[in-house]
Write a protein that holds these residues in place. Structure first.
Motif, PDB file in Angstrom:
ATOM      1  N   MET A   1       0.872  -1.389   0.079  1.00  0.00           N
ATOM      2  CA  MET A   1       0.032  -0.151  -0.007  1.00  0.00           C
ATOM      3  C   MET A   1       0.711   1.323   0.025  1.00  0.00           C
ATOM      4  SD  MET A   1      -2.951   1.033   2.904  1.00  0.00           S
ATOM      5  CE  MET A   1      -3.531   2.655   2.968  1.00  0.00           C
ATOM      6  N   SER A   2       0.551   2.219  -0.804  1.00  0.00           N
ATOM      7  CA  SER A   2       1.213   3.542  -0.937  1.00  0.00           C
ATOM      8  C   SER A   2       0.706   4.233   0.153  1.00  0.00           C
ATOM      9  CB  SER A   2       1.188   3.984  -2.327  1.00  0.00           C
ATOM     10  OG  SER A   2       1.954   5.067  -2.342  1.00  0.00           O
ATOM     11  N   TYR A   3       1.498   5.292   0.712  1.00  0.00           N
ATOM     12  CA  TYR A   3       0.959   6.250   1.553  1.00  0.00           C
ATOM     13  C   TYR A   3       0.899   7.803   1.231  1.00  0.00           C
ATOM     14  CZ  TYR A   3       0.129   2.759   5.153  1.00  0.00           C
ATOM     15  OH  TYR A   3      -0.296   1.491   5.706  1.00  0.00           O
ATOM     16  N   SER A   4       0.120   8.490   1.425  1.00  0.00           N
ATOM     17  CA  SER A   4       0.366   9.959   0.873  1.00  0.00           C
ATOM     18  C   SER A   4       1.160  10.804   1.889  1.00  0.00           C
ATOM     19  CB  SER A   4      -1.159  10.617   0.716  1.00  0.00           C
ATOM     20  OG  SER A   4      -1.569  10.763   2.043  1.00  0.00           O
ATOM     21  N   ALA A   5       1.502  11.830   1.633  1.00  0.00           N
ATOM     22  CA  ALA A   5       2.422  12.679   2.278  1.00  0.00           C
ATOM     23  C   ALA A   5       1.650  12.950   3.426  1.00  0.00           C
ATOM     24  CB  ALA A   5       3.188  13.652   1.588  1.00  0.00           C
ATOM     25  N   GLU A   6       0.244  13.256   3.494  1.00  0.00           N
ATOM     26  CA  GLU A   6      -0.502  13.785   4.256  1.00  0.00           C
ATOM     27  C   GLU A   6      -0.869  12.668   5.459  1.00  0.00           C
ATOM     28  OE1 GLU A   6      -1.173  14.281   1.304  1.00  0.00           O
ATOM     29  OE2 GLU A   6      -1.245  16.483   1.062  1.00  0.00           O
ATOM     30  N   GLN A   7      -0.836  11.351   5.034  1.00  0.00           N
ATOM     31  CA  GLN A   7      -0.937  10.282   5.786  1.00  0.00           C
ATOM     32  C   GLN A   7       0.180   9.976   6.669  1.00  0.00           C
ATOM     33  OE1 GLN A   7      -2.310   7.539   2.521  1.00  0.00           O
ATOM     34  NE2 GLN A   7      -4.155   7.041   3.743  1.00  0.00           N
ATOM     35  N   ASN A   8       1.495  10.136   5.793  1.00  0.00           N
ATOM     36  CA  ASN A   8       2.775  10.059   6.531  1.00  0.00           C
ATOM     37  C   ASN A   8       2.807  11.069   7.560  1.00  0.00           C
ATOM     38  OD1 ASN A   8       3.695   7.766   5.180  1.00  0.00           O
ATOM     39  ND2 ASN A   8       4.294   9.120   3.623  1.00  0.00           N
ATOM     40  N   ASN A   9       2.598  12.151   7.279  1.00  0.00           N
ATOM     41  CA  ASN A   9       2.509  13.321   8.408  1.00  0.00           C
ATOM     42  C   ASN A   9       1.649  12.860   9.615  1.00  0.00           C
ATOM     43  OD1 ASN A   9       3.131  16.004   9.531  1.00  0.00           O
ATOM     44  ND2 ASN A   9       0.963  16.479   9.208  1.00  0.00           N
ATOM     45  N   ALA A  10       0.430  12.461   9.386  1.00  0.00           N
ATOM     46  CA  ALA A  10      -0.670  12.105  10.335  1.00  0.00           C
ATOM     47  C   ALA A  10      -0.122  10.855  11.115  1.00  0.00           C
ATOM     48  CB  ALA A  10      -1.864  11.532   9.794  1.00  0.00           C
ATOM     49  N   ILE A  11       0.706  10.130  10.622  1.00  0.00           N
ATOM     50  CA  ILE A  11       1.353   8.881  11.547  1.00  0.00           C
ATOM     51  C   ILE A  11       2.352   9.412  12.404  1.00  0.00           C
ATOM     52  CG2 ILE A  11       2.889   6.893  11.050  1.00  0.00           C
ATOM     53  CD1 ILE A  11       1.468   6.331   8.457  1.00  0.00           C
ATOM     54  N   CYS A  12       3.349  10.508  11.874  1.00  0.00           N
ATOM     55  CA  CYS A  12       4.219  10.972  12.598  1.00  0.00           C
ATOM     56  C   CYS A  12       3.643  11.886  13.711  1.00  0.00           C
ATOM     57  CB  CYS A  12       5.052  12.033  11.888  1.00  0.00           C
ATOM     58  SG  CYS A  12       6.342  10.929  10.830  1.00  0.00           S
TER      59      CYS A  12
END
Length: 146
Positions: A1-12
């Motif tokens: 699965m590919s994650y968007s930059a926004e999703q990566n920020n939310a994870i952080c």
């Protein structure tokens, strides 16, 4: 699965706010071989997995049980996330091996994270240790500072 930059920020945001504000390390948000390239007190703390994160968060939260982080700026693109943050707390137990000062501490830093498959894979942090040491009274402020 590919994650968007926004999703990566939310994870952080989820990982770091939970770690610093509650002391809980969300291992489900770390890759098994996550590397934290941190320097604390002139020493590089770098080991795979959650150990380095637990050490650093534990050291500061142990000294400042009321520690709370706020993310002041976020820049994110593809698999990289950069946060400028502020950590506030009261030094009631001593930080980095120093005796407790009883002072309210406000320190700043920048964290860069690389994510892989929706998990934190690497972290680099730059922390204003000089400002921290000045607030603790270990290092004098520069001449003319108030």
């Amino acid at each position: 699965m590919s994650y968007s930059a926004e999703q990566n920020n939310a994870i952080c945001v989820e990982f770091f706010e939970t770690a610093w504000n509650t002391g809980v390390i969300r291992e489900d948000l770390l890759s098994e071989d996550a590397i934290d390239h941190s320097q604390v007190g002139g020493k590089t703390v770098s080991e795979p997995g959650s150990g380095s994160f637990k050490h650093i968060v534990g050291m500061f939260r142990g000294g400042m049980p009321d520690a709370a982080i706020s993310i002041e700026d976020a820049i994110f693109a593809a698999d990289k996330v950069v946060h400028r943050w502020r950590l506030n707390g009261t030094d009631t137990q001593g930080i980095m091996g120093m005796p407790p000062s009883g002072k309210h501490i406000s320190m700043t830093g920048t964290t860069t994270v690389r994510l892989a498959d929706g998990k934190i894979a690497e972290r680099w942090a730059n922390v204003d240790e000089l400002g921290l040491l000045q607030q603790l009274g270990v290092v004098p402020p520069p001449p003319g500072a108030h």
